[in-house]
Design a protein around this motif. Sequence first.
Motif, short mmCIF file in Angstrom:
data_model
loop_
_atom_site.label_atom_id
_atom_site.label_comp_id
_atom_site.label_asym_id
_atom_site.label_seq_id
_atom_site.Cartn_x
_atom_site.Cartn_y
_atom_site.Cartn_z
N UNK A 1 0.85 -1.17 0.00
CA UNK A 1 0.00 0.00 0.00
C UNK A 1 0.90 1.24 0.00
N UNK A 2 0.59 2.21 -0.84
CA UNK A 2 1.33 3.46 -0.88
C UNK A 2 0.59 4.52 -0.08
N UNK A 3 1.33 5.29 0.72
CA UNK A 3 0.75 6.41 1.45
C UNK A 3 1.63 7.64 1.24
N UNK A 4 1.03 8.80 1.40
CA UNK A 4 1.77 10.05 1.39
C UNK A 4 2.04 10.42 2.85
N UNK A 5 3.30 10.70 3.17
CA UNK A 5 3.66 11.02 4.55
C UNK A 5 4.03 12.49 4.66
N UNK A 6 3.91 13.01 5.85
CA UNK A 6 4.23 14.42 6.11
C UNK A 6 5.72 14.70 5.97
N UNK A 7 6.56 13.78 6.44
CA UNK A 7 8.00 14.02 6.51
C UNK A 7 8.83 13.28 5.48
N UNK A 8 8.31 12.20 4.91
CA UNK A 8 9.12 11.36 4.03
C UNK A 8 8.56 11.19 2.62
N UNK A 9 7.54 11.95 2.28
CA UNK A 9 6.95 11.85 0.95
C UNK A 9 6.18 10.55 0.77
N UNK A 10 6.13 10.06 -0.44
CA UNK A 10 5.41 8.83 -0.75
C UNK A 10 6.20 7.62 -0.26
N UNK A 11 5.50 6.71 0.40
CA UNK A 11 6.14 5.50 0.93
C UNK A 11 5.25 4.30 0.69
N UNK A 12 5.90 3.17 0.50
CA UNK A 12 5.16 1.91 0.45
C UNK A 12 5.22 1.29 1.84
N UNK A 13 4.07 0.92 2.37
CA UNK A 13 4.02 0.26 3.67
C UNK A 13 3.25 -1.06 3.54
N UNK A 14 3.58 -1.99 4.40
CA UNK A 14 2.87 -3.26 4.42
C UNK A 14 1.59 -3.07 5.26
N UNK A 15 0.49 -3.55 4.76
CA UNK A 15 -0.79 -3.38 5.46
C UNK A 15 -0.77 -4.01 6.84
N UNK A 16 0.06 -5.04 7.03
CA UNK A 16 0.13 -5.70 8.34
C UNK A 16 0.86 -4.85 9.38
N UNK A 17 1.40 -3.70 9.00
CA UNK A 17 2.04 -2.77 9.95
C UNK A 17 1.08 -1.69 10.45
N UNK A 18 -0.14 -1.65 9.91
CA UNK A 18 -1.09 -0.60 10.27
C UNK A 18 -1.63 -0.83 11.68
N UNK A 19 -1.59 0.23 12.47
CA UNK A 19 -2.10 0.20 13.85
C UNK A 19 -3.48 0.83 13.84
N UNK A 20 -4.46 0.11 14.35
CA UNK A 20 -5.84 0.60 14.39
C UNK A 20 -6.09 1.36 15.70
N UNK A 21 -6.61 2.54 15.57
CA UNK A 21 -7.05 3.36 16.70
C UNK A 21 -8.56 3.51 16.56
N UNK A 22 -9.31 2.58 17.14
CA UNK A 22 -10.76 2.57 16.95
C UNK A 22 -11.44 3.85 17.45
N UNK A 23 -10.84 4.51 18.44
CA UNK A 23 -11.40 5.76 18.97
C UNK A 23 -10.73 6.99 18.35
N UNK A 24 -9.83 6.77 17.42
CA UNK A 24 -9.06 7.88 16.89
C UNK A 24 -8.08 8.37 17.95
#
Length: 145
Positions: A1-24
């Motif tokens: 998955x590609x995301x745009x980051x604030x400090x590092x520009x476009x990055x590819x990240x693995x979806x299994x690294x995503x941390x869920x914050x159900x309450x934000x």
Amino acid sequence: MNIETKYFGSMKIEEERIIRFDKGIPGFQDEKKFVLIDFPDNPVFQILQSTTTTSVAFVVASPYHFIKDYAFNLGEQVKEELGITKPEQVKVLSILTLRDPFMNSTINLQAPVIINAEVLMGQQIILSDDFSSRTPLYTEKAGLR
């Protein structure tokens, strides 16, 4: 998955690294998915980056790097919501406010980010007024190492 980051520009990240914050995160309740990004050649600081909003990114670090005796009780409700059953699952991070010069930067000890590192669920909790949201990073008690 590609995301745009604030400090590092476009990055590819693995979806299994995503941390869920159900309450934000307080002030960002609609932001539910984040990823931790390491700073190159810096083992102390990381970026907690939203996967959906480029501008929502926080510089974070382990508060224990700066305050060795930082301690608080994690409530049963938080443990249940994050599926925490043993201490080894818990990762504690604090949000930093970086200033120029760096010696004037602060760390938020009043609202740590708690992550269950096994299931990648997180929550920012608000502690009592015994802790400050603007603790200096550099004092005799909180020294840079």
